[in-house]
Structures are given as C-alpha cells and as structure tokens.
Design a protein around this motif. Structure first.
Motif, PDB file in Angstrom:
ATOM      1  N   ASN A 132      -0.684  -3.450  -4.604  1.00 24.86           N
ATOM      2  CA  ASN A 132      -0.007  -4.489  -5.365  1.00 24.86           C
ATOM      3  C   ASN A 132       0.071  -5.710  -4.467  1.00 24.86           C
ATOM      4  O   ASN A 132       0.297  -5.594  -3.267  1.00 24.86           O
ATOM      5  N   HIS A 176      -6.786  -5.117 -11.463  1.00 20.13           N
ATOM      6  CA  HIS A 176      -6.653  -4.236 -12.626  1.00 20.13           C
ATOM      7  C   HIS A 176      -5.789  -4.906 -13.691  1.00 20.13           C
ATOM      8  O   HIS A 176      -6.100  -4.896 -14.864  1.00 20.13           O
ATOM      9  N   SER A 222       2.421 -11.016  -9.856  1.00 19.02           N
ATOM     10  CA  SER A 222       2.290  -9.626  -9.432  1.00 19.02           C
ATOM     11  C   SER A 222       0.914  -9.141  -9.867  1.00 19.02           C
ATOM     12  O   SER A 222       0.576  -9.208 -11.048  1.00 19.02           O
ATOM     13  N   SER A 278      -1.881  -5.942  -9.691  1.00 15.00           N
ATOM     14  CA  SER A 278      -2.224  -4.547  -9.398  1.00 15.00           C
ATOM     15  C   SER A 278      -3.727  -4.469  -9.298  1.00 15.00           C
ATOM     16  O   SER A 278      -4.440  -5.043 -10.120  1.00 15.00           O
ATOM     17  N   HIS A 305      -5.013   2.039  -4.423  1.00 12.78           N
ATOM     18  CA  HIS A 305      -4.181   1.223  -5.309  1.00 12.78           C
ATOM     19  C   HIS A 305      -3.282   0.314  -4.478  1.00 12.78           C
ATOM     20  O   HIS A 305      -2.582   0.785  -3.579  1.00 12.78           O
ATOM     21  N   THR A 328       0.867  -1.184   0.000  1.00 13.42           N
ATOM     22  CA  THR A 328       0.000   0.000   0.000  1.00 13.42           C
ATOM     23  C   THR A 328       0.900   1.231   0.000  1.00 13.42           C
ATOM     24  O   THR A 328       2.114   1.138   0.215  1.00 13.42           O
ATOM     25  N   SER A 332      -7.656  -6.413 -16.872  1.00 14.25           N
ATOM     26  CA  SER A 332      -8.740  -6.331 -15.910  1.00 14.25           C
ATOM     27  C   SER A 332     -10.005  -6.954 -16.458  1.00 14.25           C
ATOM     28  O   SER A 332     -10.427  -6.658 -17.561  1.00 14.25           O
TER      29      SER A 332
END
Length: 174
Positions: A66, A129, A79, A81, A64, A22, A167
């Motif tokens: 990760n 996303h 990974s 997002s 947002h 974060t 997404s």
C-alpha cells in the motif's frame, strides 16, 4: 470504479514522498517513507532502494503493498494498493536515475557508487490494483468554513471529490 491512471499521476505529481507499507513474514505491517520516481514503462509507479534492505525481503515474501500520499497544504490524500516486484535491470536503473539518488547511495570506495552503475541500486516496480483519492479544489478559507459548518450542523463537510481507480491491468470486480 472509475478514474484513470493519469488522474492518479496528476494528484501525486508534486507529493514527493509516499509511505510504502509491506507485510513482514510474521504478518505485521511495516511502513517507510519512499520517494516516487518519474513515470516509466514497465510499472505504474517506481521506487529505488538499496539492495539488502528488509523491504525487499518483505516484498519477496508478500508482494502486496500500500502506498499512502498526503498533501498537508490542502489535506488531499491518496491510497494505492498494488503488487510490487523487485528489479535489478541496469537499463531501467539508467532510465530512471536521478542525480539526487547520490544522497542515498554514498561513496563507500567503489567508483560506481552514487552513479547509475551502482550495484546497490534496486528498483521496486508497483502495478496499481486500486486507488482512492480525495481531490480538493477549494481554497483554505472555504475548507475551514466546510469544517465548521459540518461541526455545527452534525453533517459531513464537503471538502472535495472522491475518486476511485480500478486496476488498469485487470477488469473491475476481478
């Protein structure tokens, strides 16, 4: 980008912990280990935390996030997002509740503590996303061979197949 959310779920299915990153209000990034919960409607990925934690303040400031996953056995990584939202929906807590949550919500004198009715339990819902992940389907000796071959020849080792996920909630390129 190509790929499906089902591929993502399959890849992270047996990776118990994600590192959730974060952004603090001062702009710096912060990561912590979080257990991914079972899939359920309402979000692509679910997490549980205790009310009043700094991660909730950070998500409220900037949603947002990760999520980084890593499987040590074969070096696969993921990974993700996404956009996180905070949910205090008691019905959703009941739906997602797992008995191992009791370890993170010890009894502090309230009979609800450690149960799905524990008022300290807060959910973090993440809408994906984008995601990238390396899928490895080669045995360890072949991976070692690929590494040594790359090192000796100066070429990139061929460990596995890279996947990208657009997404499921917005068109690619948006």
């Amino acid at each position: 980008m190509s790929g499906t959310l089902a591929q993502l779920y399959e890849t992270i299915d047996d990776i118990e912990i994600a590192m959730m990153t974060t952004r603090r209000p001062d702009g710096h990034l912060r990561s912590r280990a979080m257990a991914t919960q079972k899939p359920a409607p309402g979000a692509d990925l679910w997490f549980v935390t205790c009310d009043g934690t700094s991660k909730l303040d950070e998500i409220a400031h900037d949603p947002h996030v990760n999520l980084a996953y890593y499987r040590d056995g074969n070096r696969e990584w993921v990974s993700v997002s996404g956009i996180a939202t905070i949910s205090r929906d008691r019905a959703k807590v009941h739906e997602l509740y797992a008995s191992d949550w009791k370890a993170w919500f010890p009894d502090e004198g309230d009979p609800r503590h450690g149960t799905p009715d524990d008022p300290r339990m807060v959910l973090i819902a993440v809408q994906v996303h984008a995601a990238e992940f390396l899928e490895i389907d080669k045995p360890r000796p072949v991976l070692l061979y690929e590494f040594v071959k790359g090192w000796l020849t100066g070429t990139e080792p061929e460990f596995g197949e890279m996947h990208s996920l657009a997404s499921p909630h917005r068109p690619a390129g948006a």
